[in-house]
Design an enzyme around this catalytic site. Structure first.
Site, PDB file in Angstrom:
ATOM      1  N   ASN A  82      14.602  -4.707   5.802  1.00 40.22           N
ATOM      2  CA  ASN A  82      14.895  -3.484   6.535  1.00 40.22           C
ATOM      3  C   ASN A  82      15.987  -3.776   7.574  1.00 40.22           C
ATOM      4  O   ASN A  82      16.616  -4.833   7.542  1.00 40.22           O
ATOM      5  CB  ASN A  82      13.604  -2.990   7.222  1.00 40.22           C
ATOM      6  CG  ASN A  82      13.545  -1.471   7.323  1.00 40.22           C
ATOM      7  OD1 ASN A  82      14.515  -0.827   7.710  1.00 40.22           O
ATOM      8  ND2 ASN A  82      12.402  -0.890   6.999  1.00 40.22           N
ATOM      9  N   PHE A 104      11.852   8.378  11.071  1.00 42.11           N
ATOM     10  CA  PHE A 104      11.185   8.999   9.905  1.00 42.11           C
ATOM     11  C   PHE A 104      11.236  10.531   9.970  1.00 42.11           C
ATOM     12  O   PHE A 104      10.236  11.217   9.735  1.00 42.11           O
ATOM     13  CB  PHE A 104       9.721   8.553   9.797  1.00 42.11           C
ATOM     14  CG  PHE A 104       9.495   7.138   9.347  1.00 42.11           C
ATOM     15  CD1 PHE A 104      10.548   6.312   8.972  1.00 42.11           C
ATOM     16  CD2 PHE A 104       8.209   6.611   9.300  1.00 42.11           C
ATOM     17  CE1 PHE A 104      10.318   5.006   8.556  1.00 42.11           C
ATOM     18  CE2 PHE A 104       7.964   5.296   8.883  1.00 42.11           C
ATOM     19  CZ  PHE A 104       9.033   4.495   8.519  1.00 42.11           C
ATOM     20  N   ASN A 126      20.574   3.065  13.767  1.00 44.51           N
ATOM     21  CA  ASN A 126      19.846   4.333  13.706  1.00 44.51           C
ATOM     22  C   ASN A 126      18.480   4.195  14.378  1.00 44.51           C
ATOM     23  O   ASN A 126      17.867   3.143  14.354  1.00 44.51           O
ATOM     24  CB  ASN A 126      19.706   4.807  12.251  1.00 44.51           C
ATOM     25  CG  ASN A 126      18.424   4.332  11.605  1.00 44.51           C
ATOM     26  OD1 ASN A 126      17.352   4.914  11.797  1.00 44.51           O
ATOM     27  ND2 ASN A 126      18.523   3.246  10.832  1.00 44.51           N
ATOM     28  N   SER A 186      10.158  -0.464   9.578  1.00 36.44           N
ATOM     29  CA  SER A 186      11.136   0.274  10.374  1.00 36.44           C
ATOM     30  C   SER A 186      10.870   0.005  11.855  1.00 36.44           C
ATOM     31  O   SER A 186       9.723   0.055  12.296  1.00 36.44           O
ATOM     32  CB  SER A 186      11.025   1.774  10.110  1.00 36.44           C
ATOM     33  OG  SER A 186      11.771   2.482  11.086  1.00 36.44           O
ATOM     34  N   LYS A 216       8.310  -3.428   1.867  1.00 35.41           N
ATOM     35  CA  LYS A 216       9.596  -3.680   2.530  1.00 35.41           C
ATOM     36  C   LYS A 216       9.346  -4.382   3.859  1.00 35.41           C
ATOM     37  O   LYS A 216       8.604  -3.879   4.703  1.00 35.41           O
ATOM     38  CB  LYS A 216      10.339  -2.362   2.753  1.00 35.41           C
ATOM     39  CG  LYS A 216      11.761  -2.540   3.256  1.00 35.41           C
ATOM     40  CD  LYS A 216      12.521  -1.224   3.188  1.00 35.41           C
ATOM     41  CE  LYS A 216      14.005  -1.447   3.430  1.00 35.41           C
ATOM     42  NZ  LYS A 216      14.764  -0.198   3.250  1.00 35.41           N
ATOM     43  N   GLY A 250      24.095  -3.094   7.952  1.00 31.41           N
ATOM     44  CA  GLY A 250      25.493  -3.367   7.641  1.00 31.41           C
ATOM     45  C   GLY A 250      25.837  -4.842   7.635  1.00 31.41           C
ATOM     46  O   GLY A 250      24.978  -5.712   7.513  1.00 31.41           O
ATOM     47  N   ASN A 273      11.694   1.981  14.216  1.00 28.59           N
ATOM     48  CA  ASN A 273      11.831   3.242  14.947  1.00 28.59           C
ATOM     49  C   ASN A 273      10.567   4.088  15.032  1.00 28.59           C
ATOM     50  O   ASN A 273      10.594   5.189  15.566  1.00 28.59           O
ATOM     51  CB  ASN A 273      12.966   4.076  14.323  1.00 28.59           C
ATOM     52  CG  ASN A 273      14.281   3.319  14.365  1.00 28.59           C
ATOM     53  OD1 ASN A 273      14.600   2.707  15.364  1.00 28.59           O
ATOM     54  ND2 ASN A 273      15.017   3.333  13.263  1.00 28.59           N
ATOM     55  N   THR A 274       9.465   3.593  14.460  1.00 28.39           N
ATOM     56  CA  THR A 274       8.159   4.235  14.636  1.00 28.39           C
ATOM     57  C   THR A 274       7.306   3.275  15.460  1.00 28.39           C
ATOM     58  O   THR A 274       7.114   2.122  15.057  1.00 28.39           O
ATOM     59  CB  THR A 274       7.492   4.523  13.276  1.00 28.39           C
ATOM     60  OG1 THR A 274       8.278   5.498  12.580  1.00 28.39           O
ATOM     61  CG2 THR A 274       6.080   5.056  13.447  1.00 28.39           C
ATOM     62  N   TYR A 309      23.582   0.629   1.361  1.00 28.34           N
ATOM     63  CA  TYR A 309      23.461   1.819   2.200  1.00 28.34           C
ATOM     64  C   TYR A 309      24.701   1.921   3.081  1.00 28.34           C
ATOM     65  O   TYR A 309      25.588   2.736   2.861  1.00 28.34           O
ATOM     66  CB  TYR A 309      22.171   1.746   3.034  1.00 28.34           C
ATOM     67  CG  TYR A 309      21.932   2.937   3.955  1.00 28.34           C
ATOM     68  CD1 TYR A 309      22.871   3.323   4.905  1.00 28.34           C
ATOM     69  CD2 TYR A 309      20.757   3.669   3.909  1.00 28.34           C
ATOM     70  CE1 TYR A 309      22.661   4.403   5.751  1.00 28.34           C
ATOM     71  CE2 TYR A 309      20.530   4.751   4.755  1.00 28.34           C
ATOM     72  CZ  TYR A 309      21.492   5.110   5.678  1.00 28.34           C
ATOM     73  OH  TYR A 309      21.273   6.177   6.504  1.00 28.34           O
ATOM     74  N   ALA A 357      16.610   3.190   0.774  1.00 23.93           N
ATOM     75  CA  ALA A 357      15.975   4.351   1.397  1.00 23.93           C
ATOM     76  C   ALA A 357      16.714   4.717   2.682  1.00 23.93           C
ATOM     77  O   ALA A 357      17.358   3.874   3.307  1.00 23.93           O
ATOM     78  CB  ALA A 357      14.521   4.033   1.705  1.00 23.93           C
TER      79      ALA A 357
END
Length: 365
Positions: A255, A122, A118, A183, A226, A276, A185-186, A326, A69
């Site tokens: 994740n 979202f 990143n 994630s 996840k 990565g 980032n939220t 990804y 994703a």
């Protein structure tokens, strides 16, 4: 070779997010163009091999390599991606309402580390627009998972309503669903991985899946969760225990990470989730532990730091039934998929396996 000589030099001179949108829009356009799918398949498609085919949750996967994703957030380029040699793909993360995500710049390359950071947050078009995109896609060539999350403004106490809304709007379009609670980032999202919050959320998700199953007279669709790579051993044990008890169908490990250990590029100081090569070892360790904790009874999708066939094979031997890429796709281009597929088959044959399923979890035995 085409990507290495032409595509990558152009894309890597651009801002990472602009390059991302150009890639998605390009694949979307080629996929929709008459003959475009056939062209992509001729250039990049992988050869079908019964050696690699698996049936999981009643779904056939022609090979174990999926797209994680985050790349096709809004399901714009499903036709294009499905011709590159993937066995399946995830779209999203999608939230009920559209949201712009965090301020730009929010995507950073770390070439020396073969990594990305990143903090997208979202950013997506919302469930209604994604439903239209998936409807336009029509019949699909590979299974598509829909990765679902909560809107930034929704407090954790009400998070389950956002996940329910995603399932209600998109149930008919996904082959399976992925609950994203990991994630970084939220704000506070990762707190949903623990204790009562996780129990309540997974109860709501499984209940909504049941409601939609009955409504659409469907035999049911799998739901996976996840998880983050940054859980402590104790947290991982508790989280996996809750997931196991909830009745969901599987786990995606993992994740992105907040760790910056061993990084060299100046962008290492940027906030956000790291993906990565630096994740290669950690995700394999998490997969191995999840496999032990579930006694191999809950299928695992391994994601994080897969650049070579050996990386993929290590994750399968640790306990993953499927794997996802990804960041390696960004650095190596679509030729990566045939290299992984062919390399995996060679490694399986070298070790005397006659089918990929025989290798799953063998590092534990």
């Amino acid at each position: 070779m085409l990507y290495e000589k032409l595509g990558k030099p152009v894309l890597f001179r651009m801002d990472p997010e602009k390059a991302h949108h150009l890639t998605i829009d390009g694949l979307s356009a080629v996929g929709a163009f008459p003959g475009g799918k056939q062209l992509l398949k001729a250039m990049y498609g992988t050869t079908y091999s019964p050696f690699m085919v698996q049936q999981l949750w009643g779904i056939e996967f022609a090979n174990p390599i999926g797209l994680a994703a985050g790349l096709d957030k809004n399901a714009k380029a499903v036709k294009g991606f499905s011709q590159l040699g993937f066995g399946f793909m995830e779209v999203g993360t999608i939230t009920p309402k559209p949201q712009p995500g965090n301020e730009q710049p929010r995507l950073f390359r770390l070439p020396i580390d073969q990594a990305l950071i990143n903090r997208m947050g979202f950013n997506n078009v919302g469930v209604e627009e994604m439903a239209r995109n998936l409807q336009k896609t029509g019949k699909r060539d590979i299974p598509v998972a829909i990765n679902i999350g909560k809107n930034k403004g929704t407090p954790n106490e009400e998070a389950e309503e956002d996940y329910r809304a995603c399932i209600r709007a998109l149930y008919t379009y996904g082959d399976f669903f992925v609950v994203n609670i990991s994630s970084p980032n939220t704000p506070d999202l990762r707190n949903l991985q623990h204790g009562n919050d996780l129990c309540r959320l997974l109860d709501a998700v499984t209940d909504e899946m049941q409601i939609q199953q009955e409504k659409h007279r469907h035999s049911g669709k799998p739901v996976l969760v996840k998880i983050a790579p940054d859980l402590t051993d104790e947290e991982l044990e508790l989280t996996v225990g809750t997931i196991k008890d909830s009745g969901v169908s599987g786990i995606i490990a993992t994740n992105t990470t907040l760790s910056r250990e061993g990084l060299q590029h100046p962008n290492k100081s940027q906030a956000g989730g790291l993906s990565g090569k630096p994740l290669t070892q950690r995700t394999t360790e998490v997969i191995s532990r999840v496999y032990q904790l579930t006694e191999g009874k809950l299928p695992i999708i391994g994601s994080g730091g897969i650049f070579t066939a050996e990386d993929a094979y290590d994750k399968i031997r640790a306990g993953a039934s499927l794997i996802e890429v990804y960041t390696a796709l960004i650095y190596e281009g679509p030729g990566l998929l045939s290299r992984l597929n062919e390399g995996l088959q060679a490694l399986l044959k070298r070790d005397g396996f006659t089918h990929i399923s025989q290798a799953i979890g063998t590092a534990q035995k």
